[in-house]
Design an enzyme around this catalytic site. Sequence first.
Site, PDB file in Angstrom:
ATOM      1  N   CYS A  39       0.846  -1.203   0.000  1.00  0.00           N
ATOM      2  CA  CYS A  39       0.000   0.000   0.000  1.00  0.00           C
ATOM      3  C   CYS A  39       0.882   1.254   0.000  1.00  0.00           C
ATOM      4  O   CYS A  39       1.646   1.449  -0.929  1.00  0.00           O
ATOM      5  CB  CYS A  39      -0.989  -0.020   1.163  1.00  0.00           C
ATOM      6  SG  CYS A  39      -2.363   1.141   0.916  1.00  0.00           S
ATOM      7  N   HIS A  51      -3.826  -4.856  -0.380  1.00  0.00           N
ATOM      8  CA  HIS A  51      -3.379  -5.424   0.900  1.00  0.00           C
ATOM      9  C   HIS A  51      -3.431  -6.945   0.845  1.00  0.00           C
ATOM     10  O   HIS A  51      -4.487  -7.527   1.088  1.00  0.00           O
ATOM     11  CB  HIS A  51      -4.279  -4.922   2.035  1.00  0.00           C
ATOM     12  CG  HIS A  51      -4.045  -3.498   2.396  1.00  0.00           C
ATOM     13  ND1 HIS A  51      -3.119  -3.108   3.332  1.00  0.00           N
ATOM     14  CD2 HIS A  51      -4.596  -2.361   1.930  1.00  0.00           C
ATOM     15  CE1 HIS A  51      -3.115  -1.795   3.432  1.00  0.00           C
ATOM     16  NE2 HIS A  51      -4.007  -1.311   2.592  1.00  0.00           N
ATOM     17  N   GLU A  66      -2.381  -8.941   3.005  1.00  0.00           N
ATOM     18  CA  GLU A  66      -2.688  -9.440   4.357  1.00  0.00           C
ATOM     19  C   GLU A  66      -4.175  -9.316   4.672  1.00  0.00           C
ATOM     20  O   GLU A  66      -4.631  -9.793   5.704  1.00  0.00           O
ATOM     21  CB  GLU A  66      -1.831  -8.704   5.395  1.00  0.00           C
ATOM     22  CG  GLU A  66      -2.292  -7.307   5.781  1.00  0.00           C
ATOM     23  CD  GLU A  66      -1.937  -6.218   4.775  1.00  0.00           C
ATOM     24  OE1 GLU A  66      -1.573  -6.546   3.622  1.00  0.00           O
ATOM     25  OE2 GLU A  66      -2.039  -5.026   5.140  1.00  0.00           O
TER      26      GLU A  66
END
Lengths: 258, 209
Positions: free
Chosen positions: B79, B178, B180
């Site tokens: 990001c 993202h 994650e």
Amino acid sequence: MRTVRVIPCLDVDDGRVVKGVRFKDLFDAGDPVELAARYDAQGADELVFLDITASSGNRRTMVDVVARTADQVFIPFTVGGGVRAVDDARKLLRAGADKVGVNTAAVDRPELIAELADEFGNQCVVVAIDARRRPEASPHAPAWEVFTHGGRTPTGLDALAWAERCTALGAGELLVTSMDRDGTRDGFDLELTRSIASRCPIPLVASGGVGELDHLVEGAVDGAADAVLAASIFHLGEFTIAEAKAHLAAAGVAVRPA
Amino acid sequence: MIAVLDYGIGNLRSAQKALQRVGADARLVDDPDEVAGADGIVLPGVGAFGRCAAALESSGLGDVARDAVSRGLPFLGICVGFQLLYEGSEEDPSAAGLGVLSGTVRRLPEGVKHPQMQWNTLDIGRSELLAGVPDPAWVYFVHSYAPEATDDTTSTCDYGGPVVATAERGPVWGSQFHPEKSGTVGLGILANFVAAVDASIGAPTAAGG
């Protein structure tokens, strides 16, 4: 491509999910982390936790729930309820939340929105707006009033003007709940969400009133919402997230398949 | 060991936990000295480019990041951490990025909502980071800016036009979305990075190692 998000909302009281959770095949439906993992597996795009813990002394419990969720659930989630200051938000974000929701505290002190946006970025700041139709307003010129404290306290604020102010102050997303529709299962207040969406160029989550899957389609299409939030239809096991998304897709609304 | 650079910005726990989930010994590191023994670096980041750039430098971790890149360590920016790899950003022209990748970060196209806050699919070129992802690959974006397309670009998404989603230059990788927070697809992408770290040292970095 614009894709609409489907978001189950979990009300958490002192570390336990409350409000009508009755999964048939879930042995401990009250554990928020377990439910979060279940919705993730079903294909939820995001999760919202609303901390309704009455005692501020138990707020640490929510931070623990957030941390345990972040250990296991790898989709974004928002935590609202009880965030009154930048430090409250920092604790939740450090524990693993992606966004924090503010409502009453933002009405009491609108600068909080700007402080949070400045500290953590706009994308972390969700302003929840609980709105009720003004009964005196003409049907041709509807108006809504902002309520706080879980919908109990009238503020006198016009919901559309407040939404615009929140956007200007740095909100990254608006979570718009119709107090008239919440719990009715009659569908979103589409006029409300559409009116706010047309004024505020940030993502909008429609909330309050979902009783059937067509309501989700209406919210995304007629309500101009970027995300649709529901609680009871999912908690009661009436529909899975996957069924909701299949229904949206069949109606021509782009979603991430479950 | 994979060092997740902790310079006080945003939600780092998710990145650490996701890396651990795919088998890495991932640690949050805020002390430049502790990064010395790292085999790979993850640079997260959310919020404003200028604020992240300033925090990275004042923490002393900016030099650590540049040093890691010059030593050829596997490096993953996520990001705003991805954006920081570039020279600068339209969001804050007074702030300098690390300049590891050439190019500038630009505002998303007009006519679409800012931020892009949603899941989107990737149009993938040749990519090691995205090796083996399903087609279509759905990943989660939250951003109002993205790097301009360059020779390093390895995937894009469609949001009012093509928007850069990943870039790779040697061992330096970055993703605008993202991983994650992108469910199993994202975990697979992180696993590719962990595998690259393992390959670079010829031994697993698994927890306990």
